[in-house]
Enzyme design. Structure first.
Site, PDB file in Angstrom:
ATOM      1  N   LYS A  11     -27.056  -0.430  -1.142  1.00 46.37           N
ATOM      2  CA  LYS A  11     -28.502  -0.695  -1.225  1.00 46.37           C
ATOM      3  C   LYS A  11     -29.037  -1.208   0.108  1.00 46.37           C
ATOM      4  O   LYS A  11     -30.160  -1.669   0.201  1.00 46.37           O
ATOM      5  CB  LYS A  11     -28.791  -1.735  -2.323  1.00 46.37           C
ATOM      6  CG  LYS A  11     -28.440  -1.306  -3.714  1.00 46.37           C
ATOM      7  CD  LYS A  11     -29.094  -2.182  -4.800  1.00 46.37           C
ATOM      8  CE  LYS A  11     -28.813  -3.622  -4.709  1.00 46.37           C
ATOM      9  NZ  LYS A  11     -29.377  -4.417  -5.834  1.00 46.37           N
TER      10      LYS A  11
ATOM     11  N   LYS B  78     -28.306  -3.894   1.470  1.00 49.35           N
ATOM     12  CA  LYS B  78     -28.531  -5.339   1.340  1.00 49.35           C
ATOM     13  C   LYS B  78     -27.239  -6.056   1.722  1.00 49.35           C
ATOM     14  O   LYS B  78     -26.150  -5.609   1.404  1.00 49.35           O
ATOM     15  CB  LYS B  78     -28.908  -5.698  -0.104  1.00 49.35           C
ATOM     16  CG  LYS B  78     -30.346  -5.382  -0.464  1.00 49.35           C
ATOM     17  CD  LYS B  78     -30.751  -6.144  -1.724  1.00 49.35           C
ATOM     18  CE  LYS B  78     -32.250  -6.171  -1.877  1.00 49.35           C
ATOM     19  NZ  LYS B  78     -32.660  -7.000  -3.017  1.00 49.35           N
TER      20      LYS B  78
HETATM   21  N1  C2G Z   1     -38.295  -9.997  -8.359  1.00 47.83           N
HETATM   22  C1  C2G Z   1     -39.551 -10.437  -8.798  1.00 47.83           C
HETATM   23  N2  C2G Z   1     -40.346 -11.102  -7.932  1.00 47.83           N
HETATM   24  C2  C2G Z   1     -39.945 -11.356  -6.655  1.00 47.83           C
HETATM   25  C3  C2G Z   1     -38.676 -10.921  -6.216  1.00 47.83           C
HETATM   26  C4  C2G Z   1     -37.861 -10.241  -7.101  1.00 47.83           C
HETATM   27  O1  C2G Z   1     -39.930 -10.215  -9.956  1.00 47.83           O
HETATM   28  N3  C2G Z   1     -40.785 -12.022  -5.814  1.00 47.83           N
HETATM   29  C5  C2G Z   1     -37.460  -9.247  -9.310  1.00 47.83           C
HETATM   30  C6  C2G Z   1     -37.168  -7.826  -8.841  1.00 47.83           C
HETATM   31  O2  C2G Z   1     -38.267  -6.962  -9.144  1.00 47.83           O
HETATM   32  C7  C2G Z   1     -35.914  -7.490  -9.645  1.00 47.83           C
HETATM   33  C8  C2G Z   1     -35.207  -8.857  -9.766  1.00 47.83           C
HETATM   34  O3  C2G Z   1     -36.191  -9.862  -9.434  1.00 47.83           O
HETATM   35  O4  C2G Z   1     -36.273  -7.028 -10.943  1.00 47.83           O
HETATM   36  C9  C2G Z   1     -34.031  -8.989  -8.825  1.00 47.83           C
HETATM   37  O5  C2G Z   1     -34.489  -8.741  -7.515  1.00 47.83           O
HETATM   38  P1  C2G Z   1     -33.393  -8.318  -6.396  1.00 47.83           P
HETATM   39  O6  C2G Z   1     -32.259  -9.264  -6.409  1.00 47.83           O
HETATM   40  O7  C2G Z   1     -34.141  -8.028  -5.126  1.00 47.83           O
HETATM   41  O8  C2G Z   1     -32.875  -6.949  -7.018  1.00 47.83           O
HETATM   42  P2  C2G Z   1     -32.948  -5.468  -6.411  1.00 47.83           P
HETATM   43  O9  C2G Z   1     -32.354  -5.427  -5.058  1.00 47.83           O
HETATM   44  O10 C2G Z   1     -34.334  -4.988  -6.619  1.00 47.83           O
HETATM   45  O11 C2G Z   1     -31.888  -4.715  -7.358  1.00 47.83           O
HETATM   46  O12 C2G Z   1     -30.248  -1.160  -9.995  1.00 47.83           O
HETATM   47  C10 C2G Z   1     -31.312  -2.048  -9.747  1.00 47.83           C
HETATM   48  C11 C2G Z   1     -31.083  -2.852  -8.502  1.00 47.83           C
HETATM   49  O13 C2G Z   1     -29.828  -3.494  -8.527  1.00 47.83           O
HETATM   50  C12 C2G Z   1     -32.216  -3.862  -8.356  1.00 47.83           C
END
Ligand code: C2G
Length: 132
Positions: free
Chosen positions: A44, A46
């Site tokens: 990803k 990340k």
């Molecule tokens: N999130 C949120 N508000 C933020 C930051 C994050 O609602 N300010 C939510 C994201 O939309 C996600 C969750 O928190 O639903 C986790 O965010 P991340 O750890 O950034 O996950 P991500 O990299 O988007 O991984 O298969 C799906 C992926 O693994 C999602």
């Protein structure tokens, strides 16, 4: 029992993550969270500060989270939904529409993101502070 599923990296846990998990849990009785493994994070593009093991322990300590499973790749969601008898799949709305194919197996909901916070923002602001 209504079971909810979501996925994420959840690195440097912040209020946006908590708001998402809180609302996801409120949609049912049991929340399963798929946490991206360190190798899937690399897919990803990340690079999380906390290891998978530590991110798992941190999530498991939250009152909103009932179960944590590893997220190893993009293609495990249908199997996870079937194996865990999931009723509702939930993601933040930055993913709006991306997982609609799961509607064949469960309800799919996208919740508004929490504005003004992200792990990337935390890292960049800390970098600025420590480097002047
Ligand atoms: N999130 C949120 N508000 C933020 C930051 C994050 O609602 N300010 C939510 C994201 O939309 C996600 C969750 O928190 O639903 C986790 O965010 P991340 O750890 O950034 O996950 P991500 O990299 O988007 O991984 O298969 C799906 C992926 O693994 C999602």
């Amino acid at each position: 029992m209504k079971k909810v599923l979501t996925y994420g990296t959840f690195d440097l846990l912040h209020i946006g993550h908590i708001n998402l998990l809180k609302r996801a849990k409120a949609l049912g009785d049991h929340l399963v969270v798929g946490i991206s493994t360190d190798s899937f994070n690399r897919e990803k593009n990340k690079d999380s500060y906390h290891s998978f093991e530590n991110r798992k322990i941190i999530l498991e300590s939250l009152k909103y989270v009932d179960e944590v499973i590893p997220e190893n790749d993009w293609d495990q969601k249908i199997q996870d939904i079937l194996e865990h008898n999931i009723d509702i799949f939930v993601m933040g709305d930055d993913w709006e529409g991306k997982f609609d194919f799961l509607k064949a197996h469960c309800d799919v909901m996208y919740l508004p993101r929490t504005i003004g916070i992200s792990t990337t923002k935390i890292k960049s602001e800390l970098h600025a502070v420590t480097n002047g």
